[in-house]
Motif scaffolding. Structure first.
Motif, PDB file in Angstrom:
ATOM      1  N   LYS A 151      39.334   4.497 -18.465  1.00  0.00           N
ATOM      2  CA  LYS A 151      38.587   4.206 -17.352  1.00  0.00           C
ATOM      3  C   LYS A 151      38.921   5.046 -16.136  1.00  0.00           C
ATOM      4  O   LYS A 151      40.189   5.253 -15.778  1.00  0.00           O
ATOM      5  N   ALA A 152      37.989   5.510 -15.301  1.00  0.00           N
ATOM      6  CA  ALA A 152      38.154   6.311 -14.177  1.00  0.00           C
ATOM      7  C   ALA A 152      39.154   5.638 -13.266  1.00  0.00           C
ATOM      8  O   ALA A 152      38.667   4.500 -12.882  1.00  0.00           O
ATOM      9  N   LYS A 154      40.694   4.475  -9.807  1.00  0.00           N
ATOM     10  CA  LYS A 154      40.210   4.108  -8.680  1.00  0.00           C
ATOM     11  C   LYS A 154      40.269   5.277  -7.571  1.00  0.00           C
ATOM     12  O   LYS A 154      39.303   5.379  -6.940  1.00  0.00           O
ATOM     13  N   TYR A 156      39.603   8.088  -8.089  1.00  0.00           N
ATOM     14  CA  TYR A 156      38.903   9.320  -8.126  1.00  0.00           C
ATOM     15  C   TYR A 156      37.226   8.768  -8.218  1.00  0.00           C
ATOM     16  O   TYR A 156      36.429   9.604  -7.979  1.00  0.00           O
ATOM     17  N   VAL A 157      37.122   7.496  -7.853  1.00  0.00           N
ATOM     18  CA  VAL A 157      35.714   7.190  -7.619  1.00  0.00           C
ATOM     19  C   VAL A 157      35.314   7.634  -6.474  1.00  0.00           C
ATOM     20  O   VAL A 157      35.880   7.375  -5.504  1.00  0.00           O
ATOM     21  N   THR A 164      38.813  15.941  -7.409  1.00  0.00           N
ATOM     22  CA  THR A 164      39.881  15.448  -7.966  1.00  0.00           C
ATOM     23  C   THR A 164      41.097  16.036  -8.195  1.00  0.00           C
ATOM     24  O   THR A 164      42.059  15.796  -8.218  1.00  0.00           O
ATOM     25  N   LYS A 179      28.984   6.507 -19.429  1.00  0.00           N
ATOM     26  CA  LYS A 179      28.720   5.461 -18.743  1.00  0.00           C
ATOM     27  C   LYS A 179      28.398   4.361 -19.500  1.00  0.00           C
ATOM     28  O   LYS A 179      27.796   4.483 -20.708  1.00  0.00           O
ATOM     29  N   ILE A 206      31.967  11.038 -10.098  1.00  0.00           N
ATOM     30  CA  ILE A 206      32.457  10.053 -10.658  1.00  0.00           C
ATOM     31  C   ILE A 206      32.222   8.650 -10.220  1.00  0.00           C
ATOM     32  O   ILE A 206      32.387   8.593  -8.868  1.00  0.00           O
ATOM     33  N   GLU A 207      31.697   7.912 -10.721  1.00  0.00           N
ATOM     34  CA  GLU A 207      31.305   6.390  -9.997  1.00  0.00           C
ATOM     35  C   GLU A 207      32.047   5.573 -10.986  1.00  0.00           C
ATOM     36  O   GLU A 207      32.702   5.418 -11.631  1.00  0.00           O
ATOM     37  N   ASP A 208      32.020   4.396 -10.150  1.00  0.00           N
ATOM     38  CA  ASP A 208      33.031   3.169 -10.381  1.00  0.00           C
ATOM     39  C   ASP A 208      32.115   2.715 -11.763  1.00  0.00           C
ATOM     40  O   ASP A 208      31.041   2.463 -12.234  1.00  0.00           O
ATOM     41  N   ASP A 210      32.712   4.267 -14.515  1.00  0.00           N
ATOM     42  CA  ASP A 210      32.774   5.430 -15.648  1.00  0.00           C
ATOM     43  C   ASP A 210      33.978   5.474 -16.318  1.00  0.00           C
ATOM     44  O   ASP A 210      35.114   5.025 -15.952  1.00  0.00           O
TER      45      ASP A 210
END
Length: 230
Positions: A151-152, A154, A156-157, A164, A179, A206-208, A210
């Motif tokens: 899980k990405a 936080k 890096y979101v 990053t 995704k 990178i999105e929440d 991801d």
């Protein structure tokens, strides 16, 4: 590519269906009508056949197959006999599932090209996902290097891959982003499925929610995961 899979239980049936979904031609074989019935709509060809019958096996397009996978998981004797029959047919690539250590010794002696350990591999991947926070799945490339889904974090979101500095700081490569999408399943119930975004660039955001597919040394991967606890 063309595959022949002998044994359509949980492992063999799932493998046959997955290879078919990837666009390959799969011939699935099992002596059980129920098992063949369960997968017939998911694979290219599903055949009720006793693969210990050498004459029946010779009618299969073995020379055209890129690989034959013996996925029998319970019948020790049948697995050995079937493996031996296909070995005599000079298959391009013969892969057999290991039932236990004794069975593995025998099929090695027969001369299979590769041996599968689905239960051990599954247990190892589960152990790693439980041991390392955030890890969803993992694949051993060697004793020291892994590819993992995580899980990405936080922190890096909202950042690009370049921002990053994962590679510079931890010597870890981001192979791609995954995704989660909601799609209706065969029962019409919405279920989450993974969608790979393709090859990432330095500007990929990178999105929440991801999932990152990372490659690196296991110790470096553990370092980046431990930071999430701090």
């Amino acid at each position: 590519m063309k595959y022949i899979i002998v044994g359509l239980g949980n492992f063999g049936g799932h493998l046959a269906a997955r290879l078919t979904s990837y666009g390959h031609e799969v011939i699935g074989i099992d002596a059980s009508e129920d098992k063949v019935e369960a997968v017939k709509d998911k694979i290219t060809h599903a055949i009720v056949m006793d693969a210990t019958d050498a004459h029946a096996v010779r009618n299969l397009p073995c020379k055209e197959a890129d690989a034959v996978i013996i996925a029998i998981g319970e019948d020790f004797g049948a697995s050995i006999m079937v493996t031996a029959i296909f070995k005599q047919l000079h298959i391009k690539r013969l892969i057999s599932r290991s039932i236990n250590k004794v069975h593995e010794t025998v099929i090695k002696a027969i001369g299979v090209d590769e041996i599968l350990h689905p239960e051990e591999d599954s247990a190892e991947r589960m152990a790693k996902s439980l041991q390392m926070k955030g890890v969803i799945d993992s694949l051993d490339v060697s004793d020291d290097y892994n590819i993992i889904e995580v899980k990405a974090p936080k922190r890096y979101v909202g950042l690009t891959i370049s921002d990053t500095k994962i590679r510079q700081d931890y010597n870890i490569n981001v192979l791609t982003l995954i995704k989660m999408e909601e799609k209706p399943n065969i029962f019409g119930i919405k279920a989450k499925s993974k969608k790979v975004t393709g090859v990432v660039t330095a500007d990929t955001l990178i999105e929440d929610g991801d999932i990152l597919l990372l490659f690196g040394h296991i110790k470096d991967i553990e370092k980046i995961l431990k930071l999430e606890d701090q």
